[in-house]
Enzyme design. Structure first.
Site, PDB file in Angstrom:
ATOM      1  N   LYS A  86       0.834  -1.212   0.000  1.00  0.00           N
ATOM      2  CA  LYS A  86       0.000   0.000   0.000  1.00  0.00           C
ATOM      3  C   LYS A  86       0.863   1.255   0.000  1.00  0.00           C
ATOM      4  CE  LYS A  86      -2.316  -1.077   3.691  1.00  0.00           C
ATOM      5  NZ  LYS A  86      -1.675  -2.388   3.901  1.00  0.00           N
ATOM      6  N   CYS A 170     -11.913   1.869  16.509  1.00  0.00           N
ATOM      7  CA  CYS A 170     -10.685   1.070  16.415  1.00  0.00           C
ATOM      8  C   CYS A 170      -9.822   1.088  17.672  1.00  0.00           C
ATOM      9  CB  CYS A 170      -9.892   1.438  15.171  1.00  0.00           C
ATOM     10  SG  CYS A 170      -9.047   3.016  15.167  1.00  0.00           S
ATOM     11  N   MET A 171      -9.748   2.190  18.402  1.00  0.00           N
ATOM     12  CA  MET A 171      -8.750   2.234  19.482  1.00  0.00           C
ATOM     13  C   MET A 171      -9.317   2.549  20.862  1.00  0.00           C
ATOM     14  SD  MET A 171      -6.230   1.338  17.772  1.00  0.00           S
ATOM     15  CE  MET A 171      -5.161   1.248  19.197  1.00  0.00           C
ATOM     16  N   MET A 342      -7.192  -5.054  16.597  1.00  0.00           N
ATOM     17  CA  MET A 342      -8.653  -5.042  16.633  1.00  0.00           C
ATOM     18  C   MET A 342      -9.264  -6.256  17.310  1.00  0.00           C
ATOM     19  SD  MET A 342      -9.304  -2.193  15.553  1.00  0.00           S
ATOM     20  CE  MET A 342      -7.860  -1.177  15.347  1.00  0.00           C
ATOM     21  N   GLY A 379      -4.314   1.157  14.632  1.00  0.00           N
ATOM     22  CA  GLY A 379      -4.733   0.852  13.273  1.00  0.00           C
ATOM     23  C   GLY A 379      -4.459   1.981  12.297  1.00  0.00           C
ATOM     24  N   GLN A 380      -4.907   3.184  12.648  1.00  0.00           N
ATOM     25  CA  GLN A 380      -4.880   4.296  11.694  1.00  0.00           C
ATOM     26  C   GLN A 380      -3.616   5.141  11.870  1.00  0.00           C
ATOM     27  OE1 GLN A 380      -8.879   5.987  10.593  1.00  0.00           O
ATOM     28  NE2 GLN A 380      -9.401   5.238  12.638  1.00  0.00           N
TER      29      GLN A 380
END
Lengths: 786, 89
Positions: A86, A170-171, A342, A379-380
């Site tokens: 990516k 997510c967090m 997650m 995650g982000q």
């Protein structure tokens, strides 16, 4: 330059770079400088990658005003020149042909191009009419300044706390886990610990696909002759399993029992670190965030339930497997890192399981030491830097503060130079509550930036089916299923089309400069909010004035004249990011989360906070928090100092949190578990990566993974259409059996990247009562061959 | 174009065989080997060919890993933009 010569030129540069990565040295022309003219004639500048929470360093090559090349940043200690699939295509993701380039307003059911003035007027008029029922849904992919601007506008301006990010999805459990365990958010350890661990334990995550560069950082140690054992605890076999030494499959939600089971064995055998526990921990019991005191003896008695036989009963893990885990933690000479993402956070007891993994590390004393830590992978790319540090959550304020605390409100009012009493003390809606309120009409409008809730919220029919009836503003770069519902769509600048700062999983704040212009009339999200704020100021809204009666977002030039940054040409001519960052930085110091000065970030590949000037006058980062000799705020002589400990005693808490089954489990009517997640090739809802042909070809559509035995019983082969149905919705997808991953028997997995296959029509919106984070990893479905 | 480069890792004992395999692939050139393996550059007519070549590098016998480290797509940027739109619901 003739084409043939140019190709030769570029090939030489490419080969030279690969040689340098191999040797671990810098090319002669690519020094530690952050902007270079490459051998290939391109201008190269640094930036953190646009995608995951690893925060890899990328060098972006620009020619004639376009991004045309990418290489890994050799100087960045996170990835040392390596990127994943990516990352290499982040540049291509800027140039999809359907990029949004003009503001749009829905008229007669259709989105129609309008001027920026018309769009800003429309949004400001709506907010002016209904300021208290307008929400802001932001993102862990917001830059730090995008989050800060939205916070100042909403909380410091409108006095409205309805700001929540997709990072709630997510967090949030990791955040509340840390706060309840050691009193403050964000990890103690850092990526350096991955280089030193003897054993790495994965608690329900798949880093081979989700954090591939960090995974290769661990696995490549073997190629260098180092021994590193990996134990994969999961509900399905993945690419991570293939390179692990042990695979321990568990029943969904059984992780709660496994963690307690390990502690049971440690205490029963006496093989826990008594000294570390006595020095650094207290015990707590209860279901909520406060709990009640507990003695060690009471905790030990409480643990008696979690015998290996009980753990096998609820988690499906064999006693020998549990003993293996306990043995690793019991070995005083073994360095152990636990990693999770997650699987533990998107969990109806996400806060509890976070607490429990810290318990295991605290009891064994495997914390706060090089190579031994419990590490939450983010995650982000900026869930840490933006959502968590700037506090873009309904209950929070920047710098670890909360709206309910009067001192915190006062501090923020002073730093924002707004009148006392401006900030509302009542927490705003968390994400699920925000969308439920929009669904009911209790909230009348919402501004969505850098996220796609009509694809990513759970139980979509209950959360987003009425959004078309609300005043929905969406700032994005491409059309999405959320822009399809919008009243106003604003075209946004993306990644290196704007100045920015991100903060990654290991507290590393990283900065980049704008390198290319956004297409058409696309503009920075920061500017969009400031423009709306100024229109409201013109309309006389009192919240848009600071304490001096000036516009809320007033920055002055060197002559003391306010810069008209609500005008695009003025905004574009200045580094407003730096101005906002300098305003933000003081907020970070109260809780010892000091971020580095802007220029230090410009001149480096990021710095891990707290960043404090040392006795030599050098700005020094902190690899490991709470550790003496690394964290400047640690009390001397303590070795490890949890200086924000909940009980104000500089200790962390070991929590007695029980096993509890999930709210929805398979039954006769819905006999399968459904788990959802990402795949290597696609980022989140695929809006960027599906526009990169290579990534789209590599993973063109969604699928449902089945266990081969289940598939055989149902006469299902790869490619057969399969209907997946829950109490909430249904979806048909092609089956994939014996592909890259294999679910356990009685379970299926579906990725969520494909907008034509909305698996969130099927998922459940149940959430952890403490963190409010929904559980996307487990609900009950039926599977039918079509 | 596009032009990419890789770090291809293999054991010293496998280097001779891996070198032969690599040189047999169209569009591949090797840099100077070290004890860790080879730096490799690929030059293919299309991005599809570039992706397929990258996968073939990874699958060669004796190759422990083939990691992409540089990617230049300046000559195909417009084609990529034209090609890239995901399927709609």
């Amino acid at each position: 330059m003739p084409l043939a010569n140019r190709r030769l030129f570029i090939k030489q540069a490419a080969l030279s770079f690969a040689s340098c990565v191999m040797a671990g040295s810098l090319p002669r022309n690519l020094t530690a400088a952050t902007t270079v003219e490459g051998e290939d004639g391109l201008t190269w500048q640094k930036a953190p990658c646009r995608f995951c929470g690893t925060g890899c360093g990328v060098m972006v090559g620009v020619k004639d005003g376009r991004v045309v090349a990418v290489q890994g940043d050799l100087e960045n200690p996170v990835n040392k020149g390596l990127l994943c699939a990516k990352g290499y295509h982040a540049g291509v993701a800027l140039y999809g042909k359907d990029r949004l380039t003009t503001p749009l307003i829905r008229r007669d059911g259709k989105l129609q191009p309008v001027s920026w003035e018309a769009a800003i007027d429309t949004i400001a008029s709506e907010i002016h009419a209904r300021p208290a029922t307008f929400g802001f849904y932001g993102s862990g992919q917001w830059t730090v300044m995008e989050g800060f601007t939205a916070m100042k506008f909403m909380k410091g301006g409108l006095g409205n706390n309805h700001v929540d990010p997709n990072a709630r999805l997510c967090m949030a459990s990791a955040v509340v886990g840390m706060i309840t365990t050691y009193g403050v958010d964000e990890p103690s350890g850092c990526y350096d610990d991955f280089d030193l661990a003897d054993t790495v334990i994965l608690w329900g995550n798949n880093p081979a696909e989700m954090h591939p560069v960090l995974w290769s950082r661990i696995i490549d140690r073997r190629a260098k002759g180092q021994q590193v054992e990996v134990i994969d605890m999961a509900t399905r076999r993945t690419r991570s399993t293939e390179q692990s030494d042990h695979y321990i499959e568990f029943t969904p939600q059984g992780d709660l029992a496994i963690a307690n089971g390990i502690c049971h064995l440690l205490v029963k055998s006496g093989k826990y670190d008594k000294e570390w526990v006595a020095k650094h921990c207290n015990f707590r019991q209860g279901a909520d965030a406060d709990g009640e005191a507990m003695t060690f003896e009471e905790y030990a008695k409480w643990l008696e339930t979690y015998t290996p036989e009980y753990v096998q009963q609820v988690a499906g893990v064999r006693p020998k497997q549990l003993q293996l885990l306990a043995d690793r933690f019991a070995d005083p000479d073994r360095k152990v890192v636990s990693l999770w993402c997650m699987g533990m956070n998107q969990h109806t007891r996400g806060t509890w399981i976070n607490n429990l993994v810290y318990n295991v590390h605290f009891l064994s004393g495997k914390f706060g030491k090089p190579g031994s830590t419990a590490f939450s992978l983010t995650g982000q790319p900026s869930a840490c830097g933006t959502c968590r540090e700037v506090g873009t959550l309904g209950h929070a304020l920047p710098g670890g503060r909360i709206v309910a605390n009067p001192e915190h409100r006062q501090q923020c009012e002073e730093l924002w130079n707004v009148p006392a009493g401006r900030i509302n003390s009542k927490p705003g809606h968390h994400a699920v509550a925000l969308f439920e309120a929009l669904q009911k009409g209790d909230m009348t409008g919402c501004w969505v930036q850098v996220t796609n809730p009509a694809q990513t919220m759970p139980n979509l029919n209950a959360m987003t089916s009425k959004l078309r009836d609300r005043f929905l503003v969406v700032s994005d770069i491409y059309p999405t299923v959320t822009t399809d519902l919008a009243t106003v769509v604003l075209p946004s600048a993306m990644w290196v089309e704007k100045n920015g700062v991100f903060g990654n999983s290991e507290r590393r704040t990283q900065q980049w400069f704008k390198m290319v212009n956004p297409p058409g009339e696309a503009r920075d999200d920061v500017w969009q909010v400031i423009a709306v704020a100024h229109k409201l100021f013109e309309m006389g809204h009192p919240g848009m004035k600071n304490k001096d009666g000036e516009f809320l977002f007033t920055f002055k030039d060197q002559d003391g004249k306010p810069l008209e940054i609500w005008k695009w040409e003025v905004f574009n001519a200045h580094n407003v990011d730096e101005m906002l960052y300098n305003e933000y930085r003081p907020f970070t110091m109260m809780k010892h989360k000091d971020v580095a000065p802007y220029q230090e970030l410009v001149n480096s590949r990021g710095m891990r906070w707290p960043v404090v000037k040392n006795s030599d006058g050098i700005w020094q980062e902190t690899p490991r928090r709470f550790v003496e000799g690394e964290d400047p705020y640690v009390k001397p002589g303590t070795a490890v100092d949890f200086y924000w400990g909940k009980l104000k005693d500089h200790k962390a808490l070991i929590w007695a949190r029980p096993y509890e089954p999930p709210p929805e489990v398979p039954d006769d009517k819905y006999p399968f578990w459904l788990c959802t997640g990402r795949v290597l090739e696609h980022w989140h809802s695929g809006t960027m990566t599906r526009r990169v042909p290579q990534l789209h070809r590599a993973m063109p559509k969604a699928y449902v993974e089945l266990n081969p035995e289940d598939a055989a019983k149902m006469n299902i082969s790869t490619g057969d259409p399969v209907k997946i149905t829950s109490r909430r919705g249904t979806l048909t997808l092609p089956a994939w059996i014996n592909g890259r991953s294999t679910p356990a028997k009685g379970a299926v997995f579906v990725p969520f990247f494909a907008e034509e296959s909305l698996i969130n029509l099927v998922t459940l919106e149940a959430f952890c009562p403490l963190s409010k984070q929904p559980d996307y990893k487990k609900c009950a479905v039926t599977i039918t061959k079509v | 174009m596009p032009i990419s480069s890789y770090v291809v890792r293999c054991l010293p004992a496998d280097q001779a065989a891996v070198r032969e395999e690599l040189l047999a692939l169209p569009g591949v050139e090797l840099g100077e080997a070290t004890e860790k393996g080879f730096p490799v550059v690929t030059d293919t007519p299309t991005t599809r060919a570039a992706t397929e070549l990258g996968e073939r590098l990874q699958d060669l016998p004796g190759v422990q890993s083939a990691v992409l480290v540089y990617h230049n797509f300046e000559d195909v940027a417009d084609d990529l933009a034209a090609a890239a739109t995901p399927p709609k619901p």
